[in-house]
Motif scaffolding. Structure first.
Motif, PDB file in Angstrom:
ATOM      1  N   GLN A  38       0.823  -1.045   0.162  1.00 54.24           N
ATOM      2  CA  GLN A  38       0.235   0.198   0.011  1.00 54.24           C
ATOM      3  C   GLN A  38       1.251   1.706  -0.094  1.00 54.24           C
ATOM      4  O   GLN A  38       1.260   1.369   0.782  1.00 54.24           O
ATOM      5  CB  GLN A  38      -0.790   0.125   1.229  1.00 54.24           C
ATOM      6  CG  GLN A  38      -2.128   1.363   0.988  1.00 54.24           C
ATOM      7  CD  GLN A  38      -3.003   0.720   0.106  1.00 54.24           C
ATOM      8  OE1 GLN A  38      -4.147  -0.290   0.069  1.00 54.24           O
ATOM      9  NE2 GLN A  38      -3.105   1.944  -0.812  1.00 54.24           N
ATOM     10  N   LEU A  39       0.900   2.024  -0.991  1.00 50.90           N
ATOM     11  CA  LEU A  39       1.919   2.968  -0.961  1.00 50.90           C
ATOM     12  C   LEU A  39       1.491   4.086  -1.182  1.00 50.90           C
ATOM     13  O   LEU A  39       1.349   5.262  -0.495  1.00 50.90           O
ATOM     14  CB  LEU A  39       2.488   2.827  -2.219  1.00 50.90           C
ATOM     15  CG  LEU A  39       3.939   3.730  -2.876  1.00 50.90           C
ATOM     16  CD1 LEU A  39       5.052   3.055  -2.098  1.00 50.90           C
ATOM     17  CD2 LEU A  39       4.815   3.324  -3.981  1.00 50.90           C
ATOM     18  N   PRO A  41      -2.427   6.405  -0.724  1.00 51.81           N
ATOM     19  CA  PRO A  41      -2.799   6.678   0.335  1.00 51.81           C
ATOM     20  C   PRO A  41      -3.882   5.622   0.703  1.00 51.81           C
ATOM     21  O   PRO A  41      -4.936   4.901  -0.530  1.00 51.81           O
ATOM     22  CB  PRO A  41      -3.640   7.623   0.151  1.00 51.81           C
ATOM     23  CG  PRO A  41      -2.949   8.938  -0.589  1.00 51.81           C
ATOM     24  CD  PRO A  41      -2.307   7.796  -1.237  1.00 51.81           C
ATOM     25  N   THR A 193       7.921   9.682  -0.798  1.00 54.48           N
ATOM     26  CA  THR A 193       8.041   9.112  -0.090  1.00 54.48           C
ATOM     27  C   THR A 193       9.279   9.038   0.643  1.00 54.48           C
ATOM     28  O   THR A 193      10.710   9.445   0.234  1.00 54.48           O
ATOM     29  CB  THR A 193       7.429   7.239  -0.358  1.00 54.48           C
ATOM     30  OG1 THR A 193       8.465   6.733  -1.344  1.00 54.48           O
ATOM     31  CG2 THR A 193       6.213   7.198  -1.254  1.00 54.48           C
ATOM     32  N   ASN A 195      10.700   6.495   3.766  1.00 55.78           N
ATOM     33  CA  ASN A 195      10.236   4.945   3.672  1.00 55.78           C
ATOM     34  C   ASN A 195       9.633   4.580   3.973  1.00 55.78           C
ATOM     35  O   ASN A 195       8.500   3.316   4.119  1.00 55.78           O
ATOM     36  CB  ASN A 195       9.731   4.840   5.704  1.00 55.78           C
ATOM     37  CG  ASN A 195      11.733   4.721   6.082  1.00 55.78           C
ATOM     38  OD1 ASN A 195      12.596   5.603   6.023  1.00 55.78           O
ATOM     39  ND2 ASN A 195      11.968   5.559   7.306  1.00 55.78           N
ATOM     40  N   GLN A 197       6.504   5.909   2.649  1.00 54.04           N
ATOM     41  CA  GLN A 197       5.317   6.162   3.669  1.00 54.04           C
ATOM     42  C   GLN A 197       5.500   7.556   3.111  1.00 54.04           C
ATOM     43  O   GLN A 197       6.034   8.272   2.914  1.00 54.04           O
ATOM     44  CB  GLN A 197       4.873   6.834   4.710  1.00 54.04           C
ATOM     45  CG  GLN A 197       4.565   4.590   5.309  1.00 54.04           C
ATOM     46  CD  GLN A 197       4.395   4.611   6.895  1.00 54.04           C
ATOM     47  OE1 GLN A 197       4.228   5.414   7.385  1.00 54.04           O
ATOM     48  NE2 GLN A 197       5.864   4.036   7.448  1.00 54.04           N
ATOM     49  N   TYR A 198       4.176   8.407   2.370  1.00 53.74           N
ATOM     50  CA  TYR A 198       4.077   9.670   1.912  1.00 53.74           C
ATOM     51  C   TYR A 198       3.954  10.497   3.101  1.00 53.74           C
ATOM     52  O   TYR A 198       3.987  11.130   2.525  1.00 53.74           O
ATOM     53  CB  TYR A 198       2.924   9.483   1.009  1.00 53.74           C
ATOM     54  CG  TYR A 198       1.230  10.000   1.476  1.00 53.74           C
ATOM     55  CD1 TYR A 198       1.020   8.450   2.243  1.00 53.74           C
ATOM     56  CD2 TYR A 198       0.972  10.690   1.655  1.00 53.74           C
ATOM     57  CE1 TYR A 198      -0.609   8.469   2.402  1.00 53.74           C
ATOM     58  CE2 TYR A 198      -0.122  10.737   1.979  1.00 53.74           C
ATOM     59  CZ  TYR A 198      -1.349   9.491   2.521  1.00 53.74           C
ATOM     60  OH  TYR A 198      -2.174   9.767   3.377  1.00 53.74           O
ATOM     61  N   ASP A 199       2.929  10.312   4.082  1.00 52.55           N
ATOM     62  CA  ASP A 199       2.756  10.957   5.179  1.00 52.55           C
ATOM     63  C   ASP A 199       3.597  10.683   6.130  1.00 52.55           C
ATOM     64  O   ASP A 199       3.113  10.213   7.409  1.00 52.55           O
ATOM     65  CB  ASP A 199       1.834  11.278   5.676  1.00 52.55           C
ATOM     66  CG  ASP A 199       1.145  10.319   6.210  1.00 52.55           C
ATOM     67  OD1 ASP A 199       1.414   8.269   5.925  1.00 52.55           O
ATOM     68  OD2 ASP A 199      -0.410   9.640   6.290  1.00 52.55           O
ATOM     69  N   LEU A 200       5.043  10.112   6.737  1.00 52.68           N
ATOM     70  CA  LEU A 200       5.788   9.659   7.293  1.00 52.68           C
ATOM     71  C   LEU A 200       5.283  10.413   8.560  1.00 52.68           C
ATOM     72  O   LEU A 200       5.491  11.415   8.706  1.00 52.68           O
ATOM     73  CB  LEU A 200       7.342   9.555   7.800  1.00 52.68           C
ATOM     74  CG  LEU A 200       7.966   8.355   8.338  1.00 52.68           C
ATOM     75  CD1 LEU A 200       6.984   7.667   8.813  1.00 52.68           C
ATOM     76  CD2 LEU A 200       9.402   8.246   7.720  1.00 52.68           C
TER      77      LEU A 200
END
Ligand code: C2O
Ligand code: CU
Length: 458
Positions: A38-39, A41, A193, A195, A197-200
């Motif tokens: 799941q890259l 959102p 991204t 790691n 995640q787009y919203d780390l």
């Protein structure tokens, strides 16, 4: 996933010295295989990616300075691959360059990598066969080599910066050789991204001291970054400690393949957010958000001290260095007329027909003969003249070099140097590692369309 990674890492560390194990019995296996993650959102479909041990980015490989790395690469991809250990000083045969230091590992096959780790620092590993596609589909991971005496910090985070070119269904654009990308700035993604995640978000406490290990794993994106609510120092570049930590006054830049180690103190108020900020023409965005919850200590700490230096090869002699000229030409608006390719002179139109847009020292693509054949222990001063309109992140395998400033003053040790359009940069290094070493642009589409050369140390 976290737990499994931890167990594997622990196992790798337990066996890492390798004294009891022959090369035929590697300490661990790294499986290279397609999977779905799941890259995008929530609400978007999962994205088909290629991974090391199922993770995006690949599982962090952790060692301590002086350890021996011993890894069996198991290729379960539909394509041949190889692993390059970026920034490490290792024996040439372990460098993982398909077609130069090893045959690519065929689907279903294995290759064993085993070598000592003389340097501490932040490094990374990535595919080195059909690299624009394989790295672009996710084949890269952090390789961390801890100092034997770790710095005094409250926590440590690896931050792998990347971007992806996704369509509206979160599918990776499969055209890794789009002409416009190759001839301009390279393949720049539309989804950024950290790691994977787009919203780390990483919760921290006020006045905590963090070590951040930044790695730019993107195919071509240069990240201009800044800190907000954090006071920071650069303590290492490309794994190599700076003699004096450098206070971050404003923005700093991390080009493809480069690493920046930061020590940062959280200065934002309890209850607010601190940020690693990504700067761009159309404003800035949060690359990483650090929610500040609670307080670590009542007051800030004294400025950090330098990391212990890595051992350096003997005999660096800039005054008597062998001068080597490396002009880079081509690309859009570059007015390149011709280049050498496969032993013949071809026109720029013939280059384009072959998917080539760039030349290094007159050659498009890695030529049969090295740029230079230097003797072991010789100091080399390479003048890289960028006669193109685009920036390039030039990477030398197997050895670290000093950047020189325009006045000839010795700068930081690096393995990848960012050279702006129409800029010239000198680098200098002791040819302390025997073998055939690649020298190429780490904008991977540029490398695949001509910006690939090599040198021999013998
Ligand atoms: Cu990081 Cu030749 O590569
Ligand atoms: Cu380039």
């Amino acid at each position: 996933m976290k737990r499994r990674t931890f167990l594997q890492t622990t196992a790798a560390m337990a066996f890492a010295p390798g004294t009891l194990l022959a090369a035929s019995n590697p300490a661990r296996t790294l499986t290279i295989a397609p999977t779905q993650v799941q890259l995008a959102p929530a609400g978007y479909p999962k994205t088909a990616v290629w991974t090391y041990d199922g993770a995006i980015p690949g599982v962090p490989l952790r060692f301590t300075q002086g350890d021996r790395l011993s890894i069996r690469a198991q290729n379960d991809l539909p394509q041949p691959t190889s692993i390059h250990w970026h920034g490490l000083r290792l024996p040439n045969a372990m460098d993982g360059v398909s077609g130069l230091t090893q045959q690519a590992i065929a689907p279903g096959q294995q290759f064993d990598y085993e070598f000592d780790l003389p340097d501490a620092g932040t490094y990374w590993y990535h595919a080195h066969n059909m690299s624009p596609e394989q790295v672009g589909r996710g084949l890269h991971g952090p390789l961390i080599i801890a100092e034997t005496q770790v710095p005094d910090v409250d926590s440590e985070d690896i931050l792998v910066l990347d971007d992806w070119l996704l369509d509206a269904q979160a599918v990776i654009d499969p055209d890794f050789t789009a002409m416009h990308d190759l001839s301009h700035g390279g393949r720049v993604g539309n989804f950024v991204t950290t790691n994977g995640q787009y919203d780390l978000r990483i919760p921290v406490k006020r006045h905590a001291r963090l070590r951040l290990r930044l790695i730019n794993a993107a195919n071509a994106r240069i990240f201009p970054l800044a800190l907000q609510g954090l006071e920071g120092w650069i303590v290492a570049l490309d794994g190599m400690p700076l003699a004096t930590p450098e206070k971050i006054a404003a923005e700093f830049v991390i080009a493809p393949a480069q690493r920046v180690d930061l020590i940062v103190d959280v200065t934002a108020d309890d209850g607010s957010d601190a940020f690693l900020v990504r700067l761009s023409q159309d404003g800035s965005a949060a690359q990483v958000t650090f929610p500040v919850r609670g307080q670590m200590t009542a007051t800030a700490r004294a400025a950090p001290v330098a990391l212990p230096p890595n051992p350096q090869p003997e005999g660096f002699d800039l005054a008597n260095a062998r001068p080597v000229d490396l002009p880079i030409a081509g690309g859009a608006m570059g007015q390149l007329q011709q280049a050498q390719h496969d032993g013949k002179t071809i026109s720029f139109q013939q280059m384009i027909d072959a998917g080539l847009f760039w030349s290094m020292a007159g050659s498009a693509g890695r030529p049969a003969d090295p740029l230079v054949d230097v003797s072991l222990g010789e100091t080399v001063r390479l003048t890289i003249r960028n006669d193109t309109m685009f920036p390039h992140a030039m990477h030398l395998h197997g050895m670290h070099f000093h950047e020189l400033d325009a006045g000839g003053t010795l700068g930081a040790l690096r393995d990848t140097t960012l050279i702006g359009g129409r800029e010239t940069r000198d680098i200098a290094f002791v040819a302390a590692n025997p073998g055939d070493w690649l020298l190429h642009c780490h904008m991977l589409g540029h490398a695949a369309s001509g910006m690939m050369h090599w040198l021999r140390v013998s």
